[in-house]
Motif scaffolding. Structure first.
Motif, PDB file in Angstrom:
ATOM      1  N   LYS A  80       0.829  -1.209   0.000  1.00 22.39           N
ATOM      2  CA  LYS A  80       0.000   0.000   0.000  1.00 22.39           C
ATOM      3  C   LYS A  80       0.860   1.254   0.000  1.00 22.39           C
ATOM      4  N   GLU A  81       1.874   1.286   0.851  1.00 22.09           N
ATOM      5  CA  GLU A  81       2.721   2.485   0.948  1.00 22.09           C
ATOM      6  C   GLU A  81       3.408   2.789  -0.374  1.00 22.09           C
ATOM      7  N   ASN A  82       3.808   1.759  -1.107  1.00 14.54           N
ATOM      8  CA  ASN A  82       4.427   1.972  -2.413  1.00 14.54           C
ATOM      9  C   ASN A  82       3.419   2.479  -3.438  1.00 14.54           C
ATOM     10  N   ILE A  83       2.258   1.853  -3.480  1.00 16.81           N
ATOM     11  CA  ILE A  83       1.257   2.216  -4.493  1.00 16.81           C
ATOM     12  C   ILE A  83       0.729   3.636  -4.289  1.00 16.81           C
ATOM     13  N   VAL A  84       0.550   4.050  -3.039  1.00 13.97           N
ATOM     14  CA  VAL A  84      -0.038   5.375  -2.772  1.00 13.97           C
ATOM     15  C   VAL A  84       1.020   6.480  -2.695  1.00 13.97           C
ATOM     16  N   SER A  85       2.294   6.142  -2.876  1.00 15.25           N
ATOM     17  CA  SER A  85       3.385   7.087  -2.623  1.00 15.25           C
ATOM     18  C   SER A  85       3.322   8.360  -3.455  1.00 15.25           C
ATOM     19  N   ILE A  86       2.711   8.284  -4.665  1.00 14.00           N
ATOM     20  CA  ILE A  86       2.611   9.502  -5.490  1.00 14.00           C
ATOM     21  C   ILE A  86       1.146   9.895  -5.719  1.00 14.00           C
ATOM     22  N   ALA A  87       0.253   9.371  -4.897  1.00 16.85           N
ATOM     23  CA  ALA A  87      -1.183   9.604  -5.098  1.00 16.85           C
ATOM     24  C   ALA A  87      -1.798  10.427  -3.968  1.00 16.85           C
ATOM     25  N   HIS A  88      -1.020  11.359  -3.409  1.00 13.10           N
ATOM     26  CA  HIS A  88      -1.517  12.141  -2.265  1.00 13.10           C
ATOM     27  C   HIS A  88      -2.748  12.962  -2.627  1.00 13.10           C
ATOM     28  N   ASP A  89      -2.741  13.587  -3.808  1.00 16.42           N
ATOM     29  CA  ASP A  89      -3.877  14.438  -4.192  1.00 16.42           C
ATOM     30  C   ASP A  89      -5.169  13.632  -4.323  1.00 16.42           C
ATOM     31  N   LYS A  91       4.518  -5.400 -10.925  1.00 16.04           N
ATOM     32  CA  LYS A  91       3.106  -5.021 -10.985  1.00 16.04           C
ATOM     33  C   LYS A  91       2.824  -3.836 -10.060  1.00 16.04           C
ATOM     34  N   ILE A  92       3.493  -3.799  -8.919  1.00 13.47           N
ATOM     35  CA  ILE A  92       3.312  -2.691  -7.975  1.00 13.47           C
ATOM     36  C   ILE A  92       3.811  -1.393  -8.601  1.00 13.47           C
ATOM     37  N   VAL A  93       4.947  -1.472  -9.308  1.00 15.11           N
ATOM     38  CA  VAL A  93       5.477  -0.286  -9.995  1.00 15.11           C
ATOM     39  C   VAL A  93       4.475   0.197 -11.039  1.00 15.11           C
ATOM     40  N   PHE A  94       3.919  -0.735 -11.819  1.00 17.99           N
ATOM     41  CA  PHE A  94       2.882  -0.379 -12.793  1.00 17.99           C
ATOM     42  C   PHE A  94       1.698   0.269 -12.089  1.00 17.99           C
ATOM     43  N   GLY A  95       1.238  -0.361 -11.009  1.00 19.69           N
ATOM     44  CA  GLY A  95       0.063   0.125 -10.288  1.00 19.69           C
ATOM     45  C   GLY A  95       0.245   1.525  -9.744  1.00 19.69           C
ATOM     46  N   LYS A  96       1.458   1.827  -9.277  1.00 17.58           N
ATOM     47  CA  LYS A  96       1.756   3.146  -8.718  1.00 17.58           C
ATOM     48  C   LYS A  96       1.500   4.251  -9.748  1.00 17.58           C
ATOM     49  N   TRP A  97       1.932   3.991 -10.993  1.00 18.45           N
ATOM     50  CA  TRP A  97       1.812   5.020 -12.035  1.00 18.45           C
ATOM     51  C   TRP A  97       0.462   4.982 -12.754  1.00 18.45           C
ATOM     52  N   ILE A  98      -0.102   3.800 -12.932  1.00 21.52           N
ATOM     53  CA  ILE A  98      -1.398   3.699 -13.599  1.00 21.52           C
ATOM     54  C   ILE A  98      -2.492   4.318 -12.743  1.00 21.52           C
ATOM     55  N   GLY A  99      -2.376   4.147 -11.432  1.00 24.37           N
ATOM     56  CA  GLY A  99      -3.397   4.656 -10.519  1.00 24.37           C
ATOM     57  C   GLY A  99      -3.577   6.160 -10.596  1.00 24.37           C
TER      58      GLY A  99
END
Length: 506
Positions: free
Chosen positions: A361-370, A416-424
């Motif tokens: 979770k911490e990795n996936i949400v790391s750039i999704a603060h907004d 997949k987590i790296v993909f998810g971080k940016w796709i999200g």
């Protein structure tokens, strides 16, 4: 030492007997049994999470099995540490980085063995450097020397340091875990030649790879694992990619592996490099990426393509020239790139794309603060959890929960987590550097499908790859780089071929 009841240990030099490994409720290996003859290259293949790296790490003394037994040359094998395994003839090149950065190449090669060069209470660095250089010379490694700081080496050269370290031990068993994905063509040929040399002297090589063609070319036998279970063994005369895929996945892999559409993308230029120059690799380099385009970038490992990806994302300082977007914005920092909906998937995911000691979770949400704000600057933990769970579900990430530590996951699930971080965060421009490095055939197919779907939705993708079939299969247009410049530019309508691409590289 407990002995195997056998008259001929050579036919089962390594014997794995009902080996299981549990991580809490997760079963990584389930009573796996097989044998490996002496002096052969034995392939170990399976999807990410099949247990192959776990089994290799048990052999190499990195961890213990939960139950079962392993025998090596007729004796029960249960090393208490990596060093003990190395001293007794088992050396392993790990899948991810196995070197320490802030010391020299020689100090990495002899890590833990410094007393070999002691003189009283002092260590003779001169003797250590000389011994390390002899190993490098014997392996014909010339891209660095024994005194080179490891921090200055790229991923390929650090892998070569690990190979040199393994060779110091003159191993009876040499385990190669997904190493070739980090190597260029030259590096791979060096490793292949070394494997042949070792087996000719009686060493057994355990070779783990997701590249089925590579496995069939280099191996004498192949063992297949799936979800922690042993599925079966293929002899040389039984090698067949379709059969291997079915054994690995448990079903036929249907559908087109790559996208086969004719060239098609918009006229709008969404990303432009205008005469950019970096400290190393790039000199007055020009590039245009169009809306809805998959632009492939290929070349030999030192051609500058990896630096290009970083420079376009603002992660490499541009000394002259500029990187601009369609609206005229200049990209000169990663912060600005992210703000303008750009994404960067690094070739070296463990060092540059993931926080290994953090959760999924911490990795996936790391750039999704907004996206996950509650009010003002405060974040909503509920939104973050839902956001992470959606990416886990959409990308079929295998983990116990969103609070699972990333460091314990397989390479495919990490990617997949790296993909998810940016796709999200709905990135519009994605710079992907070797996005399928170290992932299995099933995950690779899923990633290609995802890339194609993003293209069709109008996303623009810069695909940097060392795999020619990947470039040919996925790109609308391919640029081949050589010595930091464009050697060739080929459109799909002109016809792609490996022969054309290789000629442009050399």
């Amino acid at each position: 030492m407990e002995m195997v009841k056998s008259d001929d240990f050579n036919d089962r030099f390594i014997e794995v007997s009902k080996v299981s490994k549990h991580f809490g409720v997760t079963v990584a290996l389930n009573e796996v049994s097989f044998t490996v003859p002496k002096g052969l290259v034995c392939g170990l293949v399976g999807e990410n999470g099949s247990g192959k790296s776990t089994l290799a790490s048990i052999l190499a003394g990195i961890q213990d099995e939960t139950s079962g037994k392993i025998y090596l040359d007729g004796q029960k094998w249960n090393p208490g540490s990596v060093l003990e395994a190395q001293k007794n003839g088992v050396a392993m090149i790990v899948q991810e980085t196995g070197t320490i950065e802030n010391i020299s190449v020689a100090e990495n090669i002899f890590l833990g063995q410094e007393m070999l060069f002691s003189k009283g209470i002092f260590i003779s660095r001169k003797k250590m450097f000389a011994a390390a250089q002899r190993i490098l010379d014997e392996l014909e490694i010339t891209s660095f020397n024994a005194e080179s700081p490891t921090s200055k080496l790229d991923l390929q050269d650090r892998k070569l340091v690990e190979i040199a370290k393994a060779m110091y031990w003159n191993p009876k068993v040499f385990i190669v875990d997904e190493t070739t994905t980090a190597l260029s063509h030259i590096g791979r040929e060096l490793l292949y030649a070394l494997m042949k040399k070792l087996t000719s002297k009686g060493t057994t090589v355990l070779f783990i790879s997701h590249d089925l063609e590579e496995l069939m070319e280099q191996c004498d036998i192949i063992h297949v694992l799936r979800d922690g279970d042993y599925i079966g063994t293929l002899e040389k005369n039984q090698f067949d990619t379709d059969r291997m895929k079915e054994m690995m996945i448990g079903r036929n892999l249907e559908g087109d592996y790559y996208h086969a559409d004719e060239e098609g993308y918009g006229d709008e230029v969404v990303l432009r490099a205008d005469q950019i120059t970096t400290l190393e690799d790039l000199l007055c380099f020009n590039l245009e990426l169009h809306k809805g385009e998959v632009l492939g970038i290929g070349g030999l490992s030192d051609c500058g393509m990896h630096t290009l990806g970083k420079a376009l994302f603002g992660a490499e300082k541009v000394l002259d020239g500029k990187v601009t977007l369609a609206d005229g914005s200049v990209i000169d920092s990663t912060k600005k790139a992210v703000r303008h909906k750009m994404a960067y998937l690094s070739k070296n995911r463990d060092r540059e794309s993931l926080a290994l000691n953090a959760t999924v979770k911490e990795n996936i949400v790391s750039i999704a603060h907004d996206i996950n704000k509650a009010f003002g600057p405060l974040l909503s933990f509920k939104k973050e959890s839902q956001y992470a769970k959606k990416q886990i579900e959409d990308l079929s990430i295998k983990c116990a929960s969103e609070n699972h530590l990333v460091s314990t996951l397989s390479g495919g699930n990490k990617q997949k987590i790296v993909f998810g971080k940016w796709i999200g965060v709905d990135s519009d421009i994605l710079i992907m550097d070797c996005p399928t490095r170290g992932v299995d055939i099933g995950v690779k197919a899923a990633m290609y499908k995802l890339i194609y779907e993003m293209k069709k939705s109008g996303k623009s993708i810069l695909l940097i790859s060392e795999e020619l079939p990947e470039l040919i299969g996925m790109s609308d247009r391919i640029i081949i780089m050589k010595d930091g410049a464009i050697s060739a530019e080929i459109h799909r309508s002109e016809g792609f071929s490996e022969h054309k691409l290789i000629n442009a590289m050399l």
